[in-house]
Design a protein around this motif. Structure first.
Motif, short mmCIF file in Angstrom:
data_model
loop_
_atom_site.label_atom_id
_atom_site.label_comp_id
_atom_site.label_asym_id
_atom_site.label_seq_id
_atom_site.Cartn_x
_atom_site.Cartn_y
_atom_site.Cartn_z
N ALA A 42 -12.69 48.08 61.16
CA ALA A 42 -12.67 46.67 60.77
C ALA A 42 -11.25 46.17 60.93
CB ALA A 42 -12.99 46.94 59.17
N ALA A 43 -10.19 46.92 60.81
CA ALA A 43 -8.70 46.36 60.84
C ALA A 43 -8.50 45.71 62.60
CB ALA A 43 -7.66 47.09 60.85
N LEU A 44 -9.26 46.55 63.44
CA LEU A 44 -9.26 45.91 65.00
C LEU A 44 -10.21 44.96 65.23
CD1 LEU A 44 -9.46 49.53 66.70
CD2 LEU A 44 -7.58 47.95 66.39
N GLY A 45 -10.90 44.27 64.03
CA GLY A 45 -11.62 43.11 64.09
C GLY A 45 -13.01 43.10 64.91
N LEU A 46 -13.43 44.66 64.85
CA LEU A 46 -14.85 44.45 65.17
C LEU A 46 -15.81 44.70 64.27
CD1 LEU A 46 -14.21 47.87 67.50
CD2 LEU A 46 -14.50 45.41 68.27
N GLY A 47 -17.15 44.01 64.51
CA GLY A 47 -18.31 43.75 63.55
C GLY A 47 -18.65 44.84 62.68
N ILE A 48 -19.44 44.57 61.60
CA ILE A 48 -19.88 45.35 60.30
C ILE A 48 -20.86 46.59 61.29
CG2 ILE A 48 -21.94 43.65 59.77
CD1 ILE A 48 -19.89 46.23 57.46
N ASN A 49 -21.69 45.85 62.22
CA ASN A 49 -22.75 46.95 62.69
C ASN A 49 -21.75 48.10 63.41
OD1 ASN A 49 -24.77 45.57 61.68
ND2 ASN A 49 -25.21 44.25 63.77
N PHE A 50 -20.80 47.74 64.01
CA PHE A 50 -20.17 48.92 64.65
C PHE A 50 -19.18 49.50 63.81
CE2 PHE A 50 -16.60 50.53 67.46
CZ PHE A 50 -17.40 51.30 68.52
N GLN A 51 -18.65 49.02 62.53
CA GLN A 51 -18.28 49.77 61.68
C GLN A 51 -19.07 50.80 60.98
OE1 GLN A 51 -16.39 46.94 58.77
NE2 GLN A 51 -15.89 45.55 60.40
N LEU A 52 -20.12 50.29 60.51
CA LEU A 52 -21.31 51.42 59.88
C LEU A 52 -21.61 52.24 61.02
CD1 LEU A 52 -23.76 48.59 58.23
CD2 LEU A 52 -22.08 50.32 57.29
N LEU A 53 -21.76 52.06 62.26
CA LEU A 53 -22.20 53.15 63.31
C LEU A 53 -20.91 53.98 63.36
CD1 LEU A 53 -24.01 53.86 65.47
CD2 LEU A 53 -22.35 52.60 67.26
N VAL A 54 -19.58 53.65 63.28
CA VAL A 54 -18.38 54.69 63.29
C VAL A 54 -18.53 55.38 62.01
CG1 VAL A 54 -15.84 54.86 63.20
CG2 VAL A 54 -17.14 53.33 64.79
N PHE A 55 -18.85 54.76 61.11
CA PHE A 55 -18.79 55.48 59.50
C PHE A 55 -19.78 56.48 59.32
CE2 PHE A 55 -20.97 55.72 55.45
CZ PHE A 55 -20.11 56.32 54.83
N MET A 56 -21.29 56.24 60.02
CA MET A 56 -22.05 57.16 59.91
C MET A 56 -21.73 58.35 60.88
SD MET A 56 -25.53 55.00 59.35
CE MET A 56 -25.70 54.61 60.95
N ALA A 57 -21.33 58.20 62.18
CA ALA A 57 -21.12 58.96 63.24
C ALA A 57 -19.88 59.99 62.81
CB ALA A 57 -20.67 58.22 64.67
N VAL A 58 -18.99 59.41 62.53
CA VAL A 58 -17.93 60.21 62.29
C VAL A 58 -18.10 61.17 60.84
CG1 VAL A 58 -15.42 60.15 61.20
CG2 VAL A 58 -16.08 59.03 62.97
N SER A 59 -18.74 60.58 59.92
CA SER A 59 -19.21 61.30 58.77
C SER A 59 -20.23 62.45 58.78
CB SER A 59 -19.85 60.59 57.41
OG SER A 59 -18.86 59.51 57.04
N LEU A 60 -21.47 62.15 59.81
CA LEU A 60 -22.08 63.57 60.04
C LEU A 60 -21.53 64.25 61.04
CD1 LEU A 60 -25.44 60.96 60.35
CD2 LEU A 60 -24.77 62.50 58.34
N ALA A 61 -20.83 63.94 61.95
CA ALA A 61 -20.28 64.83 63.18
C ALA A 61 -19.19 65.81 62.02
CB ALA A 61 -19.47 64.27 64.06
N LEU A 62 -18.50 65.13 61.18
CA LEU A 62 -17.66 66.15 60.68
C LEU A 62 -18.41 67.28 59.38
CD1 LEU A 62 -14.65 63.81 59.60
CD2 LEU A 62 -14.68 65.58 61.21
N PHE A 63 -19.47 66.54 58.71
CA PHE A 63 -20.32 67.38 57.96
C PHE A 63 -20.91 68.27 58.60
CE2 PHE A 63 -24.41 68.03 55.84
CZ PHE A 63 -23.87 68.48 54.70
N ALA A 64 -21.55 67.94 60.03
CA ALA A 64 -22.59 69.07 60.66
C ALA A 64 -21.31 70.12 61.10
CB ALA A 64 -23.21 68.44 61.68
N GLY A 65 -20.22 69.66 61.75
CA GLY A 65 -19.28 70.66 62.09
C GLY A 65 -18.48 71.43 61.16
N SER A 66 -18.44 70.90 60.16
CA SER A 66 -17.62 71.91 58.94
C SER A 66 -18.57 72.93 58.54
CB SER A 66 -17.05 70.97 57.98
OG SER A 66 -18.27 70.29 57.20
#
Length: 159
Positions: A42-66
């Motif tokens: 969001a600080a880089l100025g990218l849209g909400i759809n990309f923000q949500l995609l990054v949020f879900m991808a990072v959260s789920l990847a860390l959850f599954a990996g941990s």
């Protein structure tokens, strides 16, 4: 006061971190880290759809990996925990109704009464038996090996 998207993501990360400290388990932390990643996007100025995609991808990847890492690190030597009827095999039970050969009887194990059949002949009420297998709601039992070696008659004569 002008609120930016990255500030909301930071707030979500702080709330997630606080919840992680308050709740048992190790789950909310990964969503807080995902919120931090979304705040950066969001600080880089990218849209909400990309923000949500990054949020879900990072959260789920860390959850599954941990989960995979923690399971391998902490549970590598753990044996499968037996519960229910599976846990009865190998444990002792007390005969409450004599087990007559060809007919069943009743045994008490873990405070519960179970129908049982003997694998080694008749067994009188009050004797200890070992559960060999479970078939539906019926236990198949036999006398412990120690009681087969020395009969009660031989014990009385040896005194």
């Amino acid at each position: 006061m002008d609120i930016h998207g990255w500030q909301l993501w930071i707030l979500a990360a702080i709330i997630g971190g606080a919840l992680e400290m308050a709740l048992p388990g190790f789950v909310v932390l990964w969503f807080a880290v995902g919120a931090l990643a979304a705040a950066l996007i969001a600080a880089l100025g990218l849209g909400i759809n990309f923000q949500l995609l990054v949020f879900m991808a990072v959260s789920l990847a860390l959850f599954a990996g941990s989960r995979t890492i923690f399971k391998k690190a902490f549970m590598r030597n753990a044996s499968k925990m037996k519960t229910g009827v599976e846990a009865m095999v190998g444990h002792e039970a007390v005969v409450t109704e004599a087990l007559v050969e060809g007919h069943g009887g009743t045994v008490r194990i873990n405070g519960e009464l179970w129908s049982a059949r003997s694998l080694g002949g008749g067994v009188a009420a009050g004797e200890l038996v070992v559960v060999e297998q479970v078939e539906g709601l019926k236990l198949w039992v036999r006398r412990p090996a120690a009681s087969l070696e020395v009969s009660p008659k031989q014990k009385k004569e040896g005194r």
